[in-house]
Design an enzyme around this catalytic site. Sequence first.
Site, PDB file in Angstrom:
ATOM      1  N   LEU A  52       0.978  -1.153  -0.093  1.00 31.98           N
ATOM      2  CA  LEU A  52       0.121   0.064  -0.190  1.00 31.98           C
ATOM      3  C   LEU A  52       0.917   1.137   0.075  1.00 31.98           C
ATOM      4  O   LEU A  52       1.401   1.621   1.038  1.00 31.98           O
ATOM      5  CB  LEU A  52      -0.831  -0.021   1.111  1.00 31.98           C
ATOM      6  CG  LEU A  52      -2.171  -1.221   1.278  1.00 31.98           C
ATOM      7  CD1 LEU A  52      -2.594  -1.251   2.671  1.00 31.98           C
ATOM      8  CD2 LEU A  52      -2.977  -1.074   0.138  1.00 31.98           C
ATOM      9  N   GLU A  53       1.054   1.778  -1.106  1.00 33.04           N
ATOM     10  CA  GLU A  53       1.962   2.930  -1.224  1.00 33.04           C
ATOM     11  C   GLU A  53       1.022   4.451  -1.054  1.00 33.04           C
ATOM     12  O   GLU A  53       1.949   5.330  -1.300  1.00 33.04           O
ATOM     13  CB  GLU A  53       2.626   2.868  -2.747  1.00 33.04           C
ATOM     14  CG  GLU A  53       3.359   1.909  -2.831  1.00 33.04           C
ATOM     15  CD  GLU A  53       3.914   1.526  -4.158  1.00 33.04           C
ATOM     16  OE1 GLU A  53       4.319   2.441  -4.918  1.00 33.04           O
ATOM     17  OE2 GLU A  53       4.541   0.446  -4.654  1.00 33.04           O
ATOM     18  N   ASN A  54       0.014   4.447  -0.889  1.00 28.85           N
ATOM     19  CA  ASN A  54      -0.828   5.510  -0.719  1.00 28.85           C
ATOM     20  C   ASN A  54      -1.233   5.820   0.707  1.00 28.85           C
ATOM     21  O   ASN A  54      -2.454   6.275   0.998  1.00 28.85           O
ATOM     22  CB  ASN A  54      -1.882   5.516  -1.527  1.00 28.85           C
ATOM     23  CG  ASN A  54      -1.435   5.613  -3.101  1.00 28.85           C
ATOM     24  OD1 ASN A  54      -0.729   6.608  -3.359  1.00 28.85           O
ATOM     25  ND2 ASN A  54      -1.857   4.754  -3.809  1.00 28.85           N
TER      26      ASN A  54
END
Length: 573
Positions: free
Chosen positions: A398-400
Site C-alpha cells: 500500500l503506497e498511498n
Amino acid sequence: MERSAGSSRRRRRSRPVLGGTLAVVAAAALTVTGLVSTAQAADVNNARNAGFESGLANWTCAGNSGAIVSSPVHGGTSALKATPAGQDNAKCSQAVKVKPNSTYTLSSWVQGGYAYLGVSGTGTTDVSTWSPGSATWTKLSTGFKTGANTTSVTVYTHGWYGQAAYLADDFEVTGPDGGGGEEPGPVIPAAPGGLAAGATTTFSVSLSWNAVSGATGYTVYRDGTKATTSTGTSATVTGLTADTAYQFSVSATNAAGESVKSAAVSARTAKNGTGPVTTVPKHAVTGYWQNFNNGAAVQKLSDVPADYDIIAVSFADATATQGAVTFNLDTAGLNGYTDAQFRSDIKAKQAAGKNVIISIGGELGTVRVDSDASATAFSNSVYALMQDYGFNGVDIDLENGLNATYMTKALRQLSAKAGSGLVITMAPQTIDMQSTSGEYFKTALNVKDILTVVNMQYYNSGSMLGCDGKVYSQGSVDFLTALACIQLEGGLDPSQVGIGVPASTRGAGSGYVSPSIVNAALDCLAKGTSCGSFKPSKTYPSLRGAMTWSTNWDATAGFAWSKAVGPHVRSLP
C-alpha cells in the site's frame, strides 16, 4: 510498484547477402591457403570445455545469449544453444592457447538457425565459415595458420540477426599443443549438499539441493531406490502415498560416473483433503508478476524462472466495499492467458516448492483499511481469494497510506483463518521505514510473530538517512546496507529483512543498481564482506534475501537479475 513503461530506441541493421560474398571469401581462404588438413599424431584439441559438459565454463556469450541444453546434443550430455536478439547475434567465444607458426584445424557441429564458426587474432589470415541452418547436426570446419608471435587466438561461433537460435557442440582446435595439453576428461563429481524438502501434496514431494561443480545431471532416490533424474538442482518425486513418510537422497552424475549419495532427508506427504504445504526457504528471492501489460515482457506464471521462491501476483483490485479486494485476471492484456491456465500454473509452482501470493496495492492501488469494518472486509476477502485460487498468502504494498492499528487487526484475523502456513510479505517505500514510529514499521513489528519478510523498495527514493545518521544516496551498496540496518536494528529479525530493487533500468524511475551491487550488499550484511564505506557493527547471516520489481522486467532484460541474484541468495550462510 510502477505500472508505467520506459522507452527505448532501436536501430535497423541491414542483412547481407549470405549466399554470396561471405561464402566466396570463406571458400577462397580455404582454397588459397590450403589449411584444412588431416591432424597429425601429436596434435591435440586445444579447446577447453569443447563439449559444454561443464556449462559455459571457458566460454563468453554476448548479452547472456548462450545457454546449456541437454537436448539435442551431438555428443555427451550438453550442448550450447544461443539465441540472437535485436542487435545481438549471440556470439560465444573462447581464448585458446596455440603455438606460433603452426597450422590448426577448427571445427564444430551445429544445428538450428544460421551458424558461423571462425577464429580471430591469428597473426595471419583470420577465417570463418557458416551454415545457413540445418534440422540435423552439421559439421563446420576451416583451418588457419598462426603468426610468428601468436600464442593465443579467439575462436567463436554466432548466429545471425533476426534468425532462429542455433546449437553448437564438440568444438575442436586441433594442432600442436599450445601449452595447456589436451583437456583431461571429467572426474566423478562430489555428492550434492543442501538437500531439502519443499512443497508436499498427497502424492508428491518437491526437493532441492546445491549445484555440484562438474555435474551434468542428478539422480534422486526414494528410500534407496532410484525415483527420478534432473539436469537442474530441483525435482519433484510423484506417485507417492498420502500421509506417508519417505527418505530421499540425491547423487551427482557426469560422463565419468555417479557420486556417492547425499545425506538423506525425510518428508511426509500431505493428508487427503489438504492442499500444498509450502515453506519459504531460509534465504529467498521474491518477484512481482505483472497482471497487466506495461511494455515489459508479458508472462504466464509458468514463465517465471525457478530462481524465484515467492511470486507476488500484482495486483488485487479494490471493490465497492471499503477494505475488500478481488482479483481479475487480465486475459486480454496477457495475450489470452486463461483463468484455467493461471490456476493450473499456481498449483504447478507450489508443487515445485514455490509460494504464490496475492499483492495488495501498488502505485495505483486504492485499498484502504482504516476501521474495524474495513479490517474484517480485508481479511475475509483475502482469505476468500486464497481459498479460491490457492494463494499461499498476501503481500502488503500500500503506497498511498497505511493505518497500523487496523492493518494489524486485518492481518491477525487473516492469520487466524489461514493458519501457521500463511505467508505475509510487505514492500514499503524507504520513507516508510526510516523510523519505528512510522505506520508501516509499526505494522511490521505488530505482526512480527507471523511476518515472513519486509522487502523495502530501495528505489524511486532519493537520499535517505542510514542507521548511523548519515545521508546516503540511492544507487549504491551503502544505500542498501545502511537503510537495511535501520530495520535490522529496529526490531525485525534478520530473516524478516530483504532488499527490494528494480530488475532493470526500465523497472523504476530511479534507483536501479546492477545485480553485483545487490550481491555485494547481501554479502556485507550477511558476512561482513564487500561493504562500501558503511560497515554494519555485526553480521546478519539469516538475512532473508532479495526482491525485484518485476519478473516481467527481469524477462525483458534476459533474466540477468534473477540469474545473478538467485544463486547468490541461495549461497548465503
